[in-house]
Write a protein that holds these residues in place. Structure first.
Motif, short mmCIF file in Angstrom:
data_model
loop_
_atom_site.label_atom_id
_atom_site.label_comp_id
_atom_site.label_asym_id
_atom_site.label_seq_id
_atom_site.Cartn_x
_atom_site.Cartn_y
_atom_site.Cartn_z
N PRO A 6 0.70 -1.16 0.08
CA PRO A 6 0.02 0.04 0.12
C PRO A 6 0.88 1.21 0.08
O PRO A 6 0.81 2.23 -0.79
CB PRO A 6 -0.70 -0.04 1.45
N LEU A 7 2.10 1.23 0.85
CA LEU A 7 2.90 2.43 0.74
C LEU A 7 3.51 2.84 -0.49
O LEU A 7 3.39 3.66 -0.94
CB LEU A 7 3.91 2.24 1.91
N ALA A 8 3.95 1.58 -1.14
CA ALA A 8 4.53 1.57 -2.32
C ALA A 8 3.68 2.25 -3.63
O ALA A 8 3.95 3.08 -4.20
CB ALA A 8 5.25 0.50 -3.01
N ASP A 9 2.36 1.68 -3.43
CA ASP A 9 1.33 1.85 -4.32
C ASP A 9 1.02 3.35 -4.21
O ASP A 9 0.99 4.07 -5.36
CB ASP A 9 0.13 1.42 -4.26
N GLY A 10 0.91 4.01 -3.00
CA GLY A 10 0.67 5.35 -2.72
C GLY A 10 1.79 6.08 -3.46
O GLY A 10 1.47 7.38 -3.77
N ALA A 11 3.02 5.80 -3.29
CA ALA A 11 4.14 6.69 -3.80
C ALA A 11 4.34 6.43 -5.32
O ALA A 11 5.26 6.81 -5.88
CB ALA A 11 5.43 6.28 -3.13
N GLY A 12 3.52 5.44 -5.76
CA GLY A 12 3.63 5.17 -7.44
C GLY A 12 4.87 4.23 -7.46
O GLY A 12 5.57 4.49 -8.76
N VAL A 13 5.39 3.64 -6.71
CA VAL A 13 6.47 2.63 -6.83
C VAL A 13 5.90 1.19 -6.98
O VAL A 13 5.36 0.70 -6.21
CB VAL A 13 7.31 2.97 -5.74
N ARG A 14 6.67 0.52 -7.76
CA ARG A 14 6.31 -0.94 -8.01
C ARG A 14 7.31 -1.87 -7.19
O ARG A 14 8.45 -1.62 -7.27
CB ARG A 14 6.29 -1.24 -9.34
N LEU A 15 6.96 -2.81 -6.37
CA LEU A 15 7.84 -3.72 -5.72
C LEU A 15 8.27 -5.03 -6.44
O LEU A 15 6.99 -5.65 -6.72
CB LEU A 15 7.48 -3.80 -4.40
N GLU A 16 9.26 -5.42 -6.60
CA GLU A 16 9.35 -6.74 -7.21
C GLU A 16 10.50 -7.79 -6.38
O GLU A 16 11.39 -7.27 -5.94
CB GLU A 16 9.76 -6.71 -8.76
N ILE A 17 10.18 -8.81 -6.62
CA ILE A 17 11.25 -9.88 -5.99
C ILE A 17 11.95 -10.90 -6.95
O ILE A 17 11.04 -11.25 -7.78
CB ILE A 17 10.51 -10.76 -4.79
N THR A 18 13.59 -10.80 -7.14
CA THR A 18 13.81 -11.76 -8.07
C THR A 18 14.87 -12.60 -7.50
O THR A 18 15.25 -12.32 -6.20
CB THR A 18 14.58 -10.82 -9.10
N GLY A 19 15.44 -13.52 -8.20
CA GLY A 19 16.58 -14.30 -7.58
C GLY A 19 16.03 -15.67 -7.05
O GLY A 19 14.99 -16.18 -7.43
N GLU A 20 16.86 -16.15 -6.14
CA GLU A 20 16.57 -17.40 -5.54
C GLU A 20 15.44 -17.48 -4.89
O GLU A 20 14.86 -16.53 -4.04
CB GLU A 20 17.68 -17.38 -4.35
N ALA A 21 14.62 -18.73 -5.03
CA ALA A 21 13.26 -18.89 -4.56
C ALA A 21 13.53 -19.72 -3.22
O ALA A 21 14.69 -20.27 -2.93
CB ALA A 21 12.51 -19.76 -5.39
N GLY A 22 12.43 -19.46 -2.29
CA GLY A 22 12.31 -20.10 -1.18
C GLY A 22 12.12 -21.66 -1.21
O GLY A 22 11.87 -22.33 -2.13
N PRO A 23 12.13 -22.20 0.10
CA PRO A 23 12.46 -21.93 1.20
C PRO A 23 13.94 -21.51 1.64
O PRO A 23 14.85 -22.23 1.00
CB PRO A 23 11.93 -22.87 2.39
N LEU A 24 14.20 -20.71 2.23
CA LEU A 24 15.98 -20.31 2.34
C LEU A 24 15.88 -19.87 4.02
O LEU A 24 15.66 -19.11 4.60
CB LEU A 24 16.22 -18.96 1.93
#
Ligand code: ADP
Length: 262
Positions: A125-143
């Protein structure tokens, strides 16, 4: 060698002579100075919003009493200033808690990938409000790794919030997960990457100091307390983790944290 040494000298008179003891108190003096600076900083940071609040209360009691539009505007500012004080106090409490815990090694095992997922979800919600997209890349879990779930979440949240705050609207903040060996064994690294304004290299070594900000006005405007990275540093210390900051002016920053996996 590059700085003065502070001695405490004690004189013990004896028969026909005296015994002088020189004690190196440099470190104790420096600690005392740091404590005094910290108290002065906290007082200043609390007084600024408080002064604003007192000023607006006076105005509401007087000049703005019969002006509904002005009242509404002032109340909004007062709410923001009170919010700032609230955040500062909760960050101070976090800081003292993580400092107190620092010597106790975490015993539970946590799934870093799950903590990244939940931190990102809670900040959407915070990121949406600021117009920023969040993404996760790389190693998948579980870690799996030893750690305190709340504290690791705090590290992730502080870094993502900074990415959103300083990364610029319309941007993307990427959390890249990778394995990286530490001197004592395998480690897990998270890079929090933003494409924002970047940080001048002269500031980088000092960013994890309490209340150190590149631009105080901008940080305060964005609701920053100047304590986020200091909290991160203490939590990493407790986990025997590391932080690495790379940045280029105009291109963005990468805040990497590395935790031992075993
Ligand atoms: P704040 O509450 O001011 O954000 P932090 O301790 O989290 O405090 O960060 C300290 C300072 O480091 C910030 O005021 C800002 O100047 C700088 N900073 C932190 N993260 C970033 C980033 N991703 N991009 C640019 N500057 C940053």
């Amino acid at each position: 060698p590059s700085q003065d040494i502070i001695y405490r000298v004690t004189v013990a008179p004896a028969e026909g002579h005296a015994i002088l003891t020189f004690e190196d108190v440099t470190e104790a003096e420096q600690m005392g100075q740091m404590r005094r600076d910290f108290v002065a900083n906290v007082s200043h940071e609390l007084r600024t919003p408080l002064t604003a609040l007192l000023g607006f209360i006076e105005t509401l009691k007087g000049a703005a009493r019969d002006d509904p539009a002005a009242r509404a505007r002032f109340l909004e500012i007062m709410e923001r200033e009170a919010g700032r004080m609230n955040r500062l106090i909760s960050d101070l409490l976090h800081l003292s808690k993580v400092e107190a815990d620092e010597r106790v090694r975490p015993t539970e095992r946590v799934d870093l990938a799950a903590l990244i997922g939940s931190s990102v979800n809670s900040l959407r919600p915070l990121a949406d409000g600021a117009g920023v997209r969040l993404e996760i890349t790389g190693e998948a879990g579980p870690l799996m790794m030893p750690g305190d779930a709340d504290q690791i979440t705090q590290v992730l949240v502080n870094l993502i919030e900074n990415g959103v705050k300083y990364g610029g609207a319309g941007g993307v903040v990427t959390l890249h997960v990778a394995r990286e060996a530490l001197p004592r064994g395998p480690g897990l690294r998270i890079d929090v990457i933003d494409r924002g304004e970047g940080i001048d290299p002269v500031h980088i070594p000092r960013l994890t100091e309490r209340f150190y900000r590149v631009d105080g006005h901008r940080s305060r405007e964005k609701g920053g307390t100047g304590l986020g990275l200091a909290i991160v540093k203490h939590i990493l210390h407790r986990h025997r983790g590391r932080i690495r900051i790379e940045s280029e002016r105009g291109k963005g920053s990468v805040f990497s944290v590395i935790f031992p996996e075993t």
